[in-house]
Design a protein around this motif. Structure first.
Motif, mmCIF file in Angstrom:
data_model
loop_
_atom_site.group_PDB
_atom_site.id
_atom_site.type_symbol
_atom_site.label_atom_id
_atom_site.label_comp_id
_atom_site.label_asym_id
_atom_site.label_seq_id
_atom_site.Cartn_x
_atom_site.Cartn_y
_atom_site.Cartn_z
ATOM 1 N N ASN A 23 0.830 -1.195 0.000
ATOM 2 C CA ASN A 23 0.000 0.000 0.000
ATOM 3 C C ASN A 23 0.873 1.258 0.000
ATOM 4 O O ASN A 23 0.610 2.209 -0.741
ATOM 5 C CB ASN A 23 -0.916 -0.030 1.221
ATOM 6 C CG ASN A 23 -2.124 0.839 1.063
ATOM 7 O OD1 ASN A 23 -2.351 1.424 0.018
ATOM 8 N ND2 ASN A 23 -2.914 0.928 2.104
ATOM 9 N N ILE A 24 1.910 1.268 0.806
ATOM 10 C CA ILE A 24 2.835 2.410 0.827
ATOM 11 C C ILE A 24 3.578 2.506 -0.509
ATOM 12 O O ILE A 24 3.770 3.602 -1.045
ATOM 13 C CB ILE A 24 3.833 2.292 1.995
ATOM 14 C CG1 ILE A 24 3.094 2.412 3.323
ATOM 15 C CG2 ILE A 24 4.935 3.342 1.899
ATOM 16 C CD1 ILE A 24 2.436 3.755 3.543
ATOM 17 N N PHE A 52 -2.140 9.615 4.590
ATOM 18 C CA PHE A 52 -3.312 8.860 5.027
ATOM 19 C C PHE A 52 -2.942 7.398 5.260
ATOM 20 O O PHE A 52 -3.301 6.806 6.283
ATOM 21 C CB PHE A 52 -4.426 8.973 3.989
ATOM 22 C CG PHE A 52 -5.649 8.187 4.327
ATOM 23 C CD1 PHE A 52 -6.573 8.669 5.236
ATOM 24 C CD2 PHE A 52 -5.886 6.957 3.729
ATOM 25 C CE1 PHE A 52 -7.704 7.945 5.554
ATOM 26 C CE2 PHE A 52 -7.009 6.226 4.043
ATOM 27 C CZ PHE A 52 -7.922 6.728 4.962
ATOM 28 N N ASN A 53 -2.186 6.813 4.328
ATOM 29 C CA ASN A 53 -1.802 5.405 4.467
ATOM 30 C C ASN A 53 -0.788 5.207 5.591
ATOM 31 O O ASN A 53 -0.852 4.210 6.315
ATOM 32 C CB ASN A 53 -1.260 4.875 3.150
ATOM 33 C CG ASN A 53 -2.363 4.662 2.136
ATOM 34 O OD1 ASN A 53 -3.527 4.533 2.489
ATOM 35 N ND2 ASN A 53 -2.015 4.638 0.876
ATOM 36 N N ILE A 54 0.123 6.140 5.758
ATOM 37 C CA ILE A 54 1.083 6.028 6.860
ATOM 38 C C ILE A 54 0.370 6.146 8.200
ATOM 39 O O ILE A 54 0.664 5.405 9.136
ATOM 40 C CB ILE A 54 2.192 7.087 6.714
ATOM 41 C CG1 ILE A 54 3.105 6.710 5.551
ATOM 42 C CG2 ILE A 54 3.008 7.209 7.994
ATOM 43 C CD1 ILE A 54 4.139 7.755 5.217
ATOM 44 N N ILE A 57 -1.274 2.896 9.033
ATOM 45 C CA ILE A 57 -0.306 1.914 9.536
ATOM 46 C C ILE A 57 0.047 2.220 10.984
ATOM 47 O O ILE A 57 0.141 1.320 11.821
ATOM 48 C CB ILE A 57 0.949 1.896 8.652
ATOM 49 C CG1 ILE A 57 0.611 1.268 7.304
ATOM 50 C CG2 ILE A 57 2.080 1.125 9.315
ATOM 51 C CD1 ILE A 57 1.730 1.326 6.298
ATOM 52 N N LEU A 58 0.239 3.493 11.301
ATOM 53 C CA LEU A 58 0.585 3.867 12.673
ATOM 54 C C LEU A 58 -0.552 3.582 13.653
ATOM 55 O O LEU A 58 -0.315 3.357 14.836
ATOM 56 C CB LEU A 58 0.969 5.348 12.736
ATOM 57 C CG LEU A 58 2.280 5.710 12.045
ATOM 58 C CD1 LEU A 58 2.500 7.210 12.083
ATOM 59 C CD2 LEU A 58 3.446 4.970 12.664
ATOM 60 N N PRO A 62 1.252 -1.015 15.007
ATOM 61 C CA PRO A 62 2.221 -1.106 16.110
ATOM 62 C C PRO A 62 1.752 -1.905 17.325
ATOM 63 O O PRO A 62 2.550 -2.594 17.946
ATOM 64 C CB PRO A 62 2.481 0.340 16.504
ATOM 65 C CG PRO A 62 2.082 1.144 15.337
ATOM 66 C CD PRO A 62 0.994 0.383 14.665
ATOM 67 N N LEU A 63 0.490 -1.823 17.671
ATOM 68 C CA LEU A 63 -0.012 -2.524 18.852
ATOM 69 C C LEU A 63 -0.635 -3.853 18.438
ATOM 70 O O LEU A 63 -1.560 -3.893 17.622
ATOM 71 C CB LEU A 63 -1.049 -1.660 19.572
ATOM 72 C CG LEU A 63 -0.542 -0.280 20.007
ATOM 73 C CD1 LEU A 63 -1.687 0.551 20.558
ATOM 74 C CD2 LEU A 63 0.561 -0.416 21.029
#
Length: 83
Positions: A23-24, A52-54, A57-58, A62-63
């Motif tokens: 996606n990135i 928007f895509n980053i 992901i964030l 991460p969790l």
């Protein structure tokens, strides 16, 4: 990647980070294409798409407990659509 998950050679949990990376990669391609245009708007849209895509992901990756939400949704959709 989806057929590999369907065949069982790749687990859904393994496919998730690959999908996020793809996606990135797609948004970077759009960003490069926008650099060739003369207008500012194409670059604004491409950068917005990338951020928007980053941000997605964030939020989701991460969790570990947050990863389960889209994975469970994908499993649920797979159960609904299988024959």
């Amino acid at each position: 990647l989806t057929p590999f998950v369907g065949m069982g050679t790749l687990r859904l949990e393994q496919m998730f980070p690959l999908t996020l990376g793809a996606n990135i990669g797609t948004t970077v391609t759009g960003l490069l294409a926008s650099l060739v245009s003369d207008g500012v708007y194409a670059l604004q849209v491409a950068i917005s798409h990338l951020f928007f895509n980053i941000s997605g992901i964030l939020i989701w990756y991460p969790l570990p407990f947050m990863r389960k939400i889209p994975l469970n949704m994908a499993k649920g959709l797979g159960k609904v659509t299988r024959l």
